[in-house]
Design a protein around this motif. Structure first.
Motif, PDB file in Angstrom:
ATOM      1  N   GLN A 128      41.395  42.673  65.304  1.00 24.93           N
ATOM      2  CA  GLN A 128      42.641  41.985  64.578  1.00 24.93           C
ATOM      3  C   GLN A 128      42.597  42.192  63.186  1.00 24.93           C
ATOM      4  O   GLN A 128      41.701  42.044  62.624  1.00 24.93           O
ATOM      5  N   PRO A 129      43.757  42.546  62.511  1.00 23.08           N
ATOM      6  CA  PRO A 129      43.868  42.785  61.023  1.00 23.08           C
ATOM      7  C   PRO A 129      44.024  41.292  60.458  1.00 23.08           C
ATOM      8  O   PRO A 129      44.292  41.240  59.253  1.00 23.08           O
ATOM      9  N   PHE A 130      43.556  40.247  61.127  1.00 20.26           N
ATOM     10  CA  PHE A 130      43.759  38.909  60.522  1.00 20.26           C
ATOM     11  C   PHE A 130      42.726  38.210  61.323  1.00 20.26           C
ATOM     12  O   PHE A 130      42.122  38.410  62.357  1.00 20.26           O
ATOM     13  N   ILE A 149      52.380  26.424  51.721  1.00 19.92           N
ATOM     14  CA  ILE A 149      51.799  27.617  52.145  1.00 19.92           C
ATOM     15  C   ILE A 149      52.398  28.760  51.657  1.00 19.92           C
ATOM     16  O   ILE A 149      53.768  28.968  51.803  1.00 19.92           O
ATOM     17  N   THR A 150      51.864  30.087  51.439  1.00 22.80           N
ATOM     18  CA  THR A 150      52.337  31.170  51.065  1.00 22.80           C
ATOM     19  C   THR A 150      51.726  32.438  51.870  1.00 22.80           C
ATOM     20  O   THR A 150      50.629  32.041  52.327  1.00 22.80           O
ATOM     21  N   PHE A 151      52.387  33.385  52.368  1.00 19.66           N
ATOM     22  CA  PHE A 151      52.149  34.155  53.299  1.00 19.66           C
ATOM     23  C   PHE A 151      52.834  35.447  53.184  1.00 19.66           C
ATOM     24  O   PHE A 151      53.835  35.365  53.055  1.00 19.66           O
ATOM     25  N   HIS A 152      52.210  36.673  53.545  1.00 18.17           N
ATOM     26  CA  HIS A 152      53.238  37.855  53.965  1.00 18.17           C
ATOM     27  C   HIS A 152      53.650  37.809  55.334  1.00 18.17           C
ATOM     28  O   HIS A 152      52.646  37.416  56.344  1.00 18.17           O
ATOM     29  N   TYR A 153      54.528  38.371  55.874  1.00 17.11           N
ATOM     30  CA  TYR A 153      55.178  38.121  57.303  1.00 17.11           C
ATOM     31  C   TYR A 153      55.506  39.823  57.751  1.00 17.11           C
ATOM     32  O   TYR A 153      55.986  40.514  56.903  1.00 17.11           O
ATOM     33  N   ILE A 154      54.780  40.127  58.904  1.00 16.78           N
ATOM     34  CA  ILE A 154      54.794  41.478  59.406  1.00 16.78           C
ATOM     35  C   ILE A 154      55.596  41.796  60.521  1.00 16.78           C
ATOM     36  O   ILE A 154      55.762  40.885  61.427  1.00 16.78           O
ATOM     37  N   ASP A 155      56.194  42.826  60.428  1.00 11.74           N
ATOM     38  CA  ASP A 155      56.789  43.381  61.774  1.00 11.74           C
ATOM     39  C   ASP A 155      56.126  44.697  62.289  1.00 11.74           C
ATOM     40  O   ASP A 155      54.990  44.985  61.386  1.00 11.74           O
ATOM     41  N   ARG A 215      50.028  36.947  57.397  1.00  6.84           N
ATOM     42  CA  ARG A 215      48.705  37.724  56.613  1.00  6.84           C
ATOM     43  C   ARG A 215      48.768  37.047  55.278  1.00  6.84           C
ATOM     44  O   ARG A 215      49.492  36.453  54.718  1.00  6.84           O
ATOM     45  N   TYR A 216      47.428  36.743  54.844  1.00  9.90           N
ATOM     46  CA  TYR A 216      47.164  36.420  53.592  1.00  9.90           C
ATOM     47  C   TYR A 216      47.531  34.733  53.254  1.00  9.90           C
ATOM     48  O   TYR A 216      48.122  34.491  52.342  1.00  9.90           O
ATOM     49  N   VAL A 217      47.440  34.084  54.402  1.00 13.04           N
ATOM     50  CA  VAL A 217      47.972  32.739  54.537  1.00 13.04           C
ATOM     51  C   VAL A 217      46.995  31.750  53.495  1.00 13.04           C
ATOM     52  O   VAL A 217      45.567  31.760  53.613  1.00 13.04           O
ATOM     53  N   ARG A 218      47.558  31.109  52.374  1.00 12.51           N
ATOM     54  CA  ARG A 218      46.871  30.253  51.585  1.00 12.51           C
ATOM     55  C   ARG A 218      47.798  29.141  51.064  1.00 12.51           C
ATOM     56  O   ARG A 218      48.980  29.317  51.164  1.00 12.51           O
ATOM     57  N   ARG A 219      47.170  27.990  50.790  1.00 12.41           N
ATOM     58  CA  ARG A 219      47.645  26.938  50.181  1.00 12.41           C
ATOM     59  C   ARG A 219      48.127  26.987  48.695  1.00 12.41           C
ATOM     60  O   ARG A 219      47.403  27.605  47.894  1.00 12.41           O
ATOM     61  N   ILE A 220      49.349  26.548  48.205  1.00 12.90           N
ATOM     62  CA  ILE A 220      50.018  26.474  46.912  1.00 12.90           C
ATOM     63  C   ILE A 220      50.547  25.271  46.624  1.00 12.90           C
ATOM     64  O   ILE A 220      50.452  24.423  47.525  1.00 12.90           O
ATOM     65  N   GLY A 221      50.551  25.005  45.456  1.00 14.03           N
ATOM     66  CA  GLY A 221      51.276  23.885  44.802  1.00 14.03           C
ATOM     67  C   GLY A 221      52.902  24.016  44.865  1.00 14.03           C
ATOM     68  O   GLY A 221      53.292  25.021  45.742  1.00 14.03           O
ATOM     69  N   GLY A 222      53.354  23.201  44.125  1.00  9.94           N
ATOM     70  CA  GLY A 222      54.999  23.049  44.424  1.00  9.94           C
ATOM     71  C   GLY A 222      55.251  21.992  45.268  1.00  9.94           C
ATOM     72  O   GLY A 222      54.397  21.263  45.877  1.00  9.94           O
ATOM     73  N   ILE A 223      56.749  21.610  45.160  1.00 10.13           N
ATOM     74  CA  ILE A 223      57.264  20.250  45.775  1.00 10.13           C
ATOM     75  C   ILE A 223      57.373  20.748  47.616  1.00 10.13           C
ATOM     76  O   ILE A 223      57.691  21.522  47.890  1.00 10.13           O
ATOM     77  N   TYR A 224      56.392  19.670  48.021  1.00 10.28           N
ATOM     78  CA  TYR A 224      56.627  19.875  49.792  1.00 10.28           C
ATOM     79  C   TYR A 224      57.968  19.192  50.239  1.00 10.28           C
ATOM     80  O   TYR A 224      58.225  18.214  49.781  1.00 10.28           O
TER      81      TYR A 224
END
Length: 240
Positions: A128-130, A149-155, A215-224
């Motif tokens: 798997q590529p993830f 969280i931030t991530f790329h989303y693929i089709d 893809r590339y899922v990671r936690r980030i700051g900002g208002i939840y």
């Protein structure tokens, strides 16, 4: 002491129901560079049983006259283990390596005889590529800590008769832009994991994302963004 306990448990699991005498355990430890004696072996077995009594509600190791120490009962019932093993084997999104690692952990307390009774199907070689495990872990921590969280989303598209990944279009119609989401819940549907979360580009609705397409899922700051309920596809809502 911890290493000795682990070696004793390994020895007894490998020779389940056969019976291992005190002297045999002392020799087994000696061959692996650990000095021991009968009294210490008895204490180590006692410590192991204390752990299992606390963990599963009963001692795992029993002392039998003229036979030695034996493990008579399996940690899991056959039916319990079959259910868990099949859930791993038939998961659509985990890679072969992830499944192998999970099965090794799951079966670590099982006897050879129980493994044979399960008649496990062979794993298909899939890459798997993830990492499903890493994605799930990152998202679960973010939910627990109320972090975005931030991530790329693929089709998927077809090229030369083969599916290829392409960047999905997000809420503002652009491509190659990360999704920044407040995650709320993970659920399983048709053997795929989905994330329910709040995406600021869709202010009036909650969004669902298939985790195997992230893809590339990671936690980030900002208002939840706190949202008190989750709406299902049917339109009904559940408190979360």
């Amino acid at each position: 002491m911890g290493e000795k306990m682990a070696l004793i448990l390994q020895l007894l699991l490998t020779n389940r129901q056969i019976g291992i005498k005190n002297e045999e355990i002392v020799n087994y430890l000696s061959e692996r560079g650990f000095k021991s004696h009968r009294k210490e072996v008895g204490q180590l077995v006692h410590n192991l049983n204390d752990f299992f009594t606390f963990f599963i509600g009963y001692p795992l190791i029993h002392g039998k006259p003229k036979k030695g120490y034996v493990i008579e009962n399996e940690y899991y019932e056959d039916g319990e283990l079959k259910l868990l093993v099949d859930a791993i084997i038939f998961n659509k999104d985990a890679s072969t390596k992830e499944k192998e690692a999970l099965l090794e952990k799951l079966l670590s307390f099982s006897s050879v005889y129980q493994k044979e009774r399960l008649s496990m199907m062979p794993l298909l070689e899939t890459e798997q590529p993830f990492s499903l495990i890493l994605n799930l872990t990152t998202i679960l921590h973010a939910i627990d800590e109320h972090k975005n969280i931030t991530f790329h989303y693929i089709d998927y598209a077809i090229s030369n008769s083969h599916p290829i990944e392409i960047t999905a279009k997000n809420g503002n119609g652009k491509t190659k832009e990360d999704y920044n989401v407040s995650p709320y819940r993970i659920y399983l549907d048709n053997n795929h994991y989905y994330l329910i979360g709040y995406f600021s580009k869709r202010k009036t609705n909650l969004s669902m994302y298939r985790i195997d397409r992230m893809r590339y899922v990671r936690r980030i700051g900002g208002i939840y963004k706190e949202v008190p309920y989750v709406c299902k596809r049917s339109g009904s809502c559940l408190d979360i």
